[in-house]
Design a protein around this motif. Structure first.
Motif, PDB file in Angstrom:
ATOM      1  N   LEU A 271      40.530 -10.121   4.391  1.00  0.00           N
ATOM      2  CA  LEU A 271      41.559 -10.426   5.373  1.00  0.00           C
ATOM      3  C   LEU A 271      42.825  -9.634   5.074  1.00  0.00           C
ATOM      4  N   THR A 276      44.800 -12.510  12.394  1.00  0.00           N
ATOM      5  CA  THR A 276      44.804 -13.803  13.084  1.00  0.00           C
ATOM      6  C   THR A 276      43.583 -14.606  12.647  1.00  0.00           C
ATOM      7  N   SER A 277      43.808 -15.870  12.310  1.00  0.00           N
ATOM      8  CA  SER A 277      42.716 -16.711  11.812  1.00  0.00           C
ATOM      9  C   SER A 277      41.667 -16.965  12.902  1.00  0.00           C
ATOM     10  N   HIS A 281      36.125 -16.601   9.943  1.00  0.00           N
ATOM     11  CA  HIS A 281      36.734 -16.208   8.664  1.00  0.00           C
ATOM     12  C   HIS A 281      36.547 -17.261   7.571  1.00  0.00           C
ATOM     13  N   LYS A 282      35.900 -18.333   7.887  1.00  0.00           N
ATOM     14  CA  LYS A 282      35.737 -19.408   6.917  1.00  0.00           C
ATOM     15  C   LYS A 282      35.079 -18.892   5.640  1.00  0.00           C
ATOM     16  N   PRO A 286      41.944 -14.930   1.338  1.00  0.00           N
ATOM     17  CA  PRO A 286      43.178 -14.398   1.943  1.00  0.00           C
ATOM     18  C   PRO A 286      43.623 -13.122   1.229  1.00  0.00           C
TER      19      PRO A 286
END
Length: 289
Positions: A271, A276-277, A281-282, A286
């Motif tokens: 990421l 943008t989440s 992306h789980k 980060p």
């Protein structure tokens, strides 16, 4: 008892002012340069140049050049050459946004490391939305890592605005790759992909190459795996008509969505600061972890 000797410095400003008067002066000059396409004649003093610059020392040591023969410097603008001479004579230099890149190039070519450092410092202090890409390009072209770090740090904070500038579109593929490698970019991957596509269109026009060939050199650094499944499906359909993105790059993104396996060494699934989440992306780490 012998008095202890002390090394004291006088005021450098008057000295520099007096020395500047010798730049391109006929007084006691013993060497001439024919400079640039305009073949402007510039006078100088052999001993000063040789003592301050190893390149000039080697040039003057060439016995094949008669002492009274002018030296032809056809690859440098006369005004830039005079700025370089100003630094050699005075250890001071008059820089502005128009001449600094050419002066930097000459500093590197002539081995004037202190002048190089001054130019890099000027560029680093003058970074703006409209100048950071040009500074980044100069850093990449001339291998100036300290300037590259500072220019990239600026771009990372202003990514969305910078990527819309003409300066970004004029970057070389190598410079674009350096930017895309960063996880600190403050833009979502959709915006980054759009900017890269626009960059490719502009460069395809300049180089007279197909867009898909131009974009190949940088698009693999766009993190397609960060797009959601619906976004990726839309991209794949668009790509069927345009063929701008390698099928293998899209396939790799689909593989991530199918397996949801991410390795720390795989930058495609890292990421960015501005990502943008999305539900897909789980489990991803980060950017700052």
């Amino acid at each position: 008892m012998m008095a202890k000797e002390r090394y004291l410095k006088g005021d450098a400003a008057p000295f520099a002012k007096e020395m500047k008067r010798l730049v391109n002066s006929k007084d006691f000059s013993d060497i001439k340069f024919i400079v640039g396409d305009s073949r402007k004649q510039i006078r100088a003093h052999r001993c000063i140049l040789a003592s301050r610059c190893e390149v000039f020392r080697a040039m003057f040591a060439d016995l094949n050049n008669r002492e009274d023969s002018p030296y032809v410097m056809s690859d440098v603008d006369p005004d830039i050459f005079l700025v370089v001479l100003e630094f050699i004579y005075t250890n001071c230099v008059s820089l502005n946004t128009k001449n600094v890149y050419d002066v930097l190039a000459c500093a590197i070519e002539y081995g004037l490391d202190e002048l190089r450092r001054v130019c890099v410092g000027y560029l680093a202090e003058s970074l703006s939305v409209n100048s950071c890409c040009e500074a980044m390009q100069a850093a990449v072209t001339y291998g100036q890592e300290d300037l590259q770090v500072k220019a990239l740090a600026f771009i990372e904070k202003q990514t969305q605005i910078v990527m819309k500038t003409s300066g970004f579109q004029q970057l070389s593929p190598e410079a674009v790759r350096c930017i895309l490698h960063s996880s600190k970019l403050t833009a979502d991957e959709t915006d980054i992909l759009t900017a890269v596509k626009e960059w490719a269109v502009v460069n395809a026009s300049v180089t007279c190459q197909p867009v898909h060939k131009v974009i190949q050199s940088v698009v693999r650094h766009v993190r397609l795996a960060l797009l959601g499944p619906e976004e990726l499906e839309k991209l794949e359909k668009e790509n069927e008509m345009q063929q701008t993105i390698p099928i293998s790059a899209i396939a790799a993104a689909w593989k991530f969505h199918a397996l949801h396996e991410s390795r720390p060494s795989d930058t495609q699934t890292q990421l960015r600061r501005g990502t943008t989440s999305r539900p897909s992306h789980k489990g991803l780490i980060p950017w700052d972890k």
